[in-house]
Design a protein around this motif. Structure first.
Motif, PDB file in Angstrom:
ATOM      1  N   VAL A  15      12.994 -10.430  45.828  1.00  0.00           N
ATOM      2  CA  VAL A  15      14.210 -10.569  46.631  1.00  0.00           C
ATOM      3  C   VAL A  15      13.820 -10.842  48.079  1.00  0.00           C
ATOM      4  CG1 VAL A  15      15.674  -9.104  45.180  1.00  0.00           C
ATOM      5  CG2 VAL A  15      14.372  -8.070  47.053  1.00  0.00           C
ATOM      6  N   ALA A  65      21.109  -9.108  44.497  1.00  0.00           N
ATOM      7  CA  ALA A  65      20.565  -7.970  43.764  1.00  0.00           C
ATOM      8  C   ALA A  65      20.980  -6.691  44.465  1.00  0.00           C
ATOM      9  CB  ALA A  65      19.043  -8.049  43.693  1.00  0.00           C
ATOM     10  N   CYS A  71      19.869  -3.349  45.239  1.00  0.00           N
ATOM     11  CA  CYS A  71      18.672  -2.505  45.268  1.00  0.00           C
ATOM     12  C   CYS A  71      18.551  -1.934  46.674  1.00  0.00           C
ATOM     13  CB  CYS A  71      17.422  -3.295  44.869  1.00  0.00           C
ATOM     14  SG  CYS A  71      17.215  -4.874  45.714  1.00  0.00           S
ATOM     15  N   ALA A  73      16.175  -2.510  40.413  1.00  0.00           N
ATOM     16  CA  ALA A  73      17.380  -3.343  40.456  1.00  0.00           C
ATOM     17  C   ALA A  73      18.458  -2.661  39.630  1.00  0.00           C
ATOM     18  CB  ALA A  73      17.082  -4.722  39.878  1.00  0.00           C
ATOM     19  N   PHE A  94      22.866  -7.301  39.286  1.00  0.00           N
ATOM     20  CA  PHE A  94      22.810  -8.628  39.895  1.00  0.00           C
ATOM     21  C   PHE A  94      24.201  -9.237  39.787  1.00  0.00           C
ATOM     22  CE2 PHE A  94      18.566  -7.764  38.318  1.00  0.00           C
ATOM     23  CZ  PHE A  94      17.731  -8.212  39.326  1.00  0.00           C
ATOM     24  N   HIS A 142      18.380 -12.710  45.370  1.00  0.00           N
ATOM     25  CA  HIS A 142      17.408 -12.702  44.277  1.00  0.00           C
ATOM     26  C   HIS A 142      16.687 -14.040  44.179  1.00  0.00           C
ATOM     27  CE1 HIS A 142      16.494 -12.822  39.744  1.00  0.00           C
ATOM     28  NE2 HIS A 142      15.576 -12.098  40.339  1.00  0.00           N
ATOM     29  N   CYS A 167      12.380  -4.824  41.897  1.00  0.00           N
ATOM     30  CA  CYS A 167      12.330  -5.931  42.854  1.00  0.00           C
ATOM     31  C   CYS A 167      11.283  -5.659  43.929  1.00  0.00           C
ATOM     32  CB  CYS A 167      13.682  -6.114  43.542  1.00  0.00           C
ATOM     33  SG  CYS A 167      15.047  -6.467  42.423  1.00  0.00           S
TER      34      CYS A 167
END
Length: 259
Positions: A128, A145, A147, A158, A161, A176, A218
């Motif tokens: 990311v 994403a 996160c 993650a 999405f 992402h 990620c």
């Protein structure tokens, strides 16, 4: 880990037909991608081709090409199919799915994508980069994403999405970059599953993995590559790579510094 890098490639593209063979400063785009994979130096590199025309170009450039069924529904399926020929004995336990339209990728980013798999609880690694502004966050073609990198961490789980701007509220948001590192057994499992409800709703195949309970982590980077999807993107890639081979500052893919 013993990774292998596989680049799925097909000629069909609604906005840029014949994309893998598009010329970028004297080389087809797929050849640039083979070079990015080799420069990362994490394992052998091969191309999973939907058409013979791509395979011919790859082989002429000294690369390894495997022809796959053009009807396969996704790049992940194409990568998995090619592995049956590339590594029938399963010597490579990690498979990096490198999209074929990131010619401005810094090879350091490809090395980063395997690092989440140092944690045995992680099934899939991906990348990311920070979202720059509200306009980017509102653009559906830029996948977001959910996160959180608390305490200066460079790797985070993650949670979701979406094509929507997530998460809500103040704070950093993450774009992402669709490059994946799968554990081999996880890729086998993933392609055996039918498309999931949220995958169909958002048109994002990574949601199939999350809905099945797989763990995706990620890695955050300062800057990432841009995908070549339109003639305008192609001209931009030509200009960026002409300024110096992967030496332009905006392409640096080093991880963000730890706090």
């Amino acid at each position: 880990m013993n990774p292998i890098v596989v680049i799925p490639a097909r000629m069909a593209s609604t906005r840029l037909p014949g994309k893998p063979l598009a010329d970028i400063n004297g080389k087809p785009m797929i050849v640039h991608m083979i070079e990015r994979g080799r420069q990362a130096d994490i394992g052998p590199v091969a191309v999973a081709c939907a058409e013979a025309a791509i395979a011919d170009v790859v082989r002429a450039a000294g690369g390894r090409a495997v022809l796959t069924d053009p009807a396969l529904p996704s790049g992940s399926d194409r990568v998995h199919a090619a592995l049956a020929e590339l590594d029938p004995d399963g010597r490579h336990d990690v498979v990096v799915n490198l999209q074929g339209d990131f010619p401005t990728l810094d090879p350091a980013g490809l090395r980063l994508v395997i690092t989440p798999l140092d944690d045995p609880k992680v099934d899939i690694g991906t990348l990311v980069v920070p979202i720059r502004d509200d306009a980017e966050a509102a653009t559906a073609s830029f996948v977001k994403a959910a996160c959180a990198f608390e305490g200066g961490r460079t790797i985070a789980p993650a949670l979701y999405f979406s094509r929507q701007a997530i998460p809500w509220g103040p704070g950093p948001r993450w774009h992402h970059v669709g490059i994946y590192a799968y554990r081999r057994a996880v890729l086998d499992r993933y392609v055996s599953l039918p498309p999931s409800p949220l995958e169909r709703r958002e048109s994002l195949e990574q949601l199939r993995a999350l809905e099945d309970g797989m763990r995706i982590a990620c890695v955050r980077m300062q800057h990432g590559p841009f995908g070549v999807d339109t003639p305008e993107d192609l001209e931009r890639a030509r200009a960026v790579l002409a300024c110096a081979p992967l030496a332009c500052a905006p392409l640096a893919c080093a991880p963000l510094a730890r706090a």
